[in-house]
Scaffold this motif. Structure first.
Motif, short mmCIF file in Angstrom:
data_model
loop_
_atom_site.label_atom_id
_atom_site.label_comp_id
_atom_site.label_asym_id
_atom_site.label_seq_id
_atom_site.Cartn_x
_atom_site.Cartn_y
_atom_site.Cartn_z
N GLY A 1 -57.20 0.22 58.72
CA GLY A 1 -56.34 1.35 58.43
C GLY A 1 -54.91 1.11 58.89
O GLY A 1 -53.95 1.45 58.18
N LEU A 2 -54.76 0.51 60.07
CA LEU A 2 -53.43 0.16 60.57
C LEU A 2 -52.74 -0.83 59.65
O LEU A 2 -51.56 -0.66 59.30
CB LEU A 2 -53.53 -0.42 61.98
N VAL A 3 -53.44 -1.87 59.24
CA VAL A 3 -52.86 -2.89 58.36
C VAL A 3 -52.39 -2.26 57.05
O VAL A 3 -51.29 -2.55 56.55
CB VAL A 3 -53.88 -4.02 58.09
N ILE A 4 -53.19 -1.35 56.49
CA ILE A 4 -52.82 -0.70 55.24
C ILE A 4 -51.57 0.16 55.43
O ILE A 4 -50.68 0.19 54.57
CB ILE A 4 -54.00 0.15 54.71
N ASN A 5 -51.47 0.85 56.55
CA ASN A 5 -50.28 1.65 56.82
C ASN A 5 -49.05 0.77 56.98
O ASN A 5 -47.94 1.16 56.58
CB ASN A 5 -50.48 2.50 58.08
N ILE A 6 -49.21 -0.41 57.56
CA ILE A 6 -48.08 -1.34 57.68
C ILE A 6 -47.62 -1.79 56.30
O ILE A 6 -46.41 -1.93 56.04
CB ILE A 6 -48.47 -2.54 58.56
N ILE A 7 -48.57 -2.01 55.40
CA ILE A 7 -48.21 -2.36 54.01
C ILE A 7 -47.41 -1.23 53.37
O ILE A 7 -46.39 -1.47 52.70
CB ILE A 7 -49.47 -2.67 53.20
N ALA A 8 -47.85 0.01 53.60
CA ALA A 8 -47.10 1.16 53.08
C ALA A 8 -45.69 1.19 53.66
O ALA A 8 -44.72 1.47 52.94
CB ALA A 8 -47.84 2.45 53.41
N ALA A 9 -45.57 0.90 54.95
CA ALA A 9 -44.26 0.88 55.60
C ALA A 9 -43.36 -0.17 54.96
O ALA A 9 -42.14 0.04 54.82
CB ALA A 9 -44.42 0.60 57.09
N CYS A 10 -43.93 -1.30 54.56
CA CYS A 10 -43.15 -2.35 53.90
C CYS A 10 -42.60 -1.86 52.56
O CYS A 10 -41.47 -2.18 52.20
CB CYS A 10 -44.00 -3.60 53.71
N GLY B 1 -55.76 6.59 54.87
CA GLY B 1 -56.37 7.81 55.39
C GLY B 1 -57.88 7.83 55.24
O GLY B 1 -58.59 8.41 56.06
N VAL B 2 -58.38 7.17 54.18
CA VAL B 2 -59.83 7.09 53.99
C VAL B 2 -60.46 6.37 55.17
O VAL B 2 -61.47 6.80 55.73
CB VAL B 2 -60.17 6.39 52.67
N PHE B 3 -59.85 5.26 55.59
CA PHE B 3 -60.38 4.50 56.73
C PHE B 3 -60.28 5.33 58.00
O PHE B 3 -61.17 5.28 58.86
CB PHE B 3 -59.62 3.19 56.90
N ASP B 4 -59.21 6.12 58.12
CA ASP B 4 -59.04 6.95 59.30
C ASP B 4 -60.11 8.04 59.37
O ASP B 4 -60.52 8.44 60.46
CB ASP B 4 -57.64 7.58 59.27
N MET B 5 -60.55 8.52 58.21
CA MET B 5 -61.56 9.57 58.18
C MET B 5 -62.98 9.06 58.36
O MET B 5 -63.86 9.80 58.81
CB MET B 5 -61.46 10.35 56.86
N VAL B 6 -63.23 7.79 58.02
CA VAL B 6 -64.62 7.31 58.03
C VAL B 6 -64.97 6.50 59.28
O VAL B 6 -66.16 6.35 59.58
CB VAL B 6 -64.93 6.46 56.77
N ASP B 7 -63.98 6.00 60.02
CA ASP B 7 -64.33 5.12 61.14
C ASP B 7 -65.20 5.81 62.19
O ASP B 7 -66.20 5.27 62.65
CB ASP B 7 -63.08 4.49 61.78
N GLY B 8 -64.84 7.06 62.53
CA GLY B 8 -65.64 7.80 63.50
C GLY B 8 -67.01 8.15 62.96
O GLY B 8 -68.01 8.08 63.68
#
Length: 212
Positions: free
Chosen positions: A36-45, A70-77
């Motif tokens: 999820g972090l990596v995907i957000n960094i791609i969005a930031a780019c 956000g999908v990864f953020d919702m499913v990890d827990g």
């Protein structure tokens, strides 16, 4: 119940299907958090490399990518609970990665406005980034003192939705108002949590004094 939590409840069936599929792979919940972090960094780019002539398209891509993160953020827990991999470190790691994700997204916006010499919005994004970090920090510090501090409206889901709406609707100039909304309500949330913590600590101090 906030409107983001209501949306999450409404989409629970689809999320559960995703969770069940990921659980079968035995993937680590911490790995999902990091993805999820990596995907957000791609969005930031996409934010950072946008130019005036392609900003609407690049912002649209960034918004869609943040939705994917956000999908990864919702499913990890949920995957952690499904596979009995819940741990104290996992909760800590998730919180830390969320902060990095938030900073990355706003840093991308900061670069975009800096490259366009829009110094006022550079300052605004920097303020929003600081305020959003402080929303999380005040809760963490308060809960170390009083156990729980979930007051305030501008939680992370609300902040992310605000950024997504700004990105998807940038064609109509929505990102600028979205930043103002974030700046206002994140600041109000910080103030609310400071006041709540003050009231709670004073109340507990009086209870201790009365029992002596």
């Amino acid at each position: 119940m906030t409107w983001t939590s209501a949306f999450g409840k409404g989409s629970g069936w689809l999320l559960q299907k995703i969770v069940n599929g990921l659980a079968l792979t035995r993937i680590s919940p911490n790995a999902l958090t990091f993805i999820g972090l990596v995907i957000n960094i791609i969005a930031a780019c996409f934010f950072g490399f946008a130019r005036p002539n392609n900003a609407n398209r690049m912002f649209l891509y960034a918004g869609l990518i943040i939705i994917g993160a956000g999908v990864f953020d919702m499913v990890d827990g949920r995957v952690a609970r499904k596979t009995n991999q819940v741990s104290v470190f996992g909760a800590f790691f998730d919180s830390v990665m969320d902060r990095y994700s938030d900073v990355a997204i706003f840093f991308g916006l900061l670069i975009y406005y800096a490259r366009g010499n829009r110094l006022f919005y550079v300052g605004l994004v920097a303020f929003v980034m600081t305020a959003c970090v402080m929303v999380s920090y005040t809760r963490a510090r308060a809960e170390a003192l009083i156990g729980t501090c979930k007051v305030g409206f501008m939680e992370r889901p609300e902040r992310i939705v605000c950024v997504i709406l700004g990105a998807l609707c940038n064609r109509w100039g929505v990102m600028a108002p979205a930043l103002w909304v974030l700046a206002l309500f994140a600041t109000l949330t910080v103030i609310h949590r400071i006041r709540y913590t003050y009231v709670e600590t004073e109340r507990r101090k009086k209870l201790i004094t009365q029992t002596k």
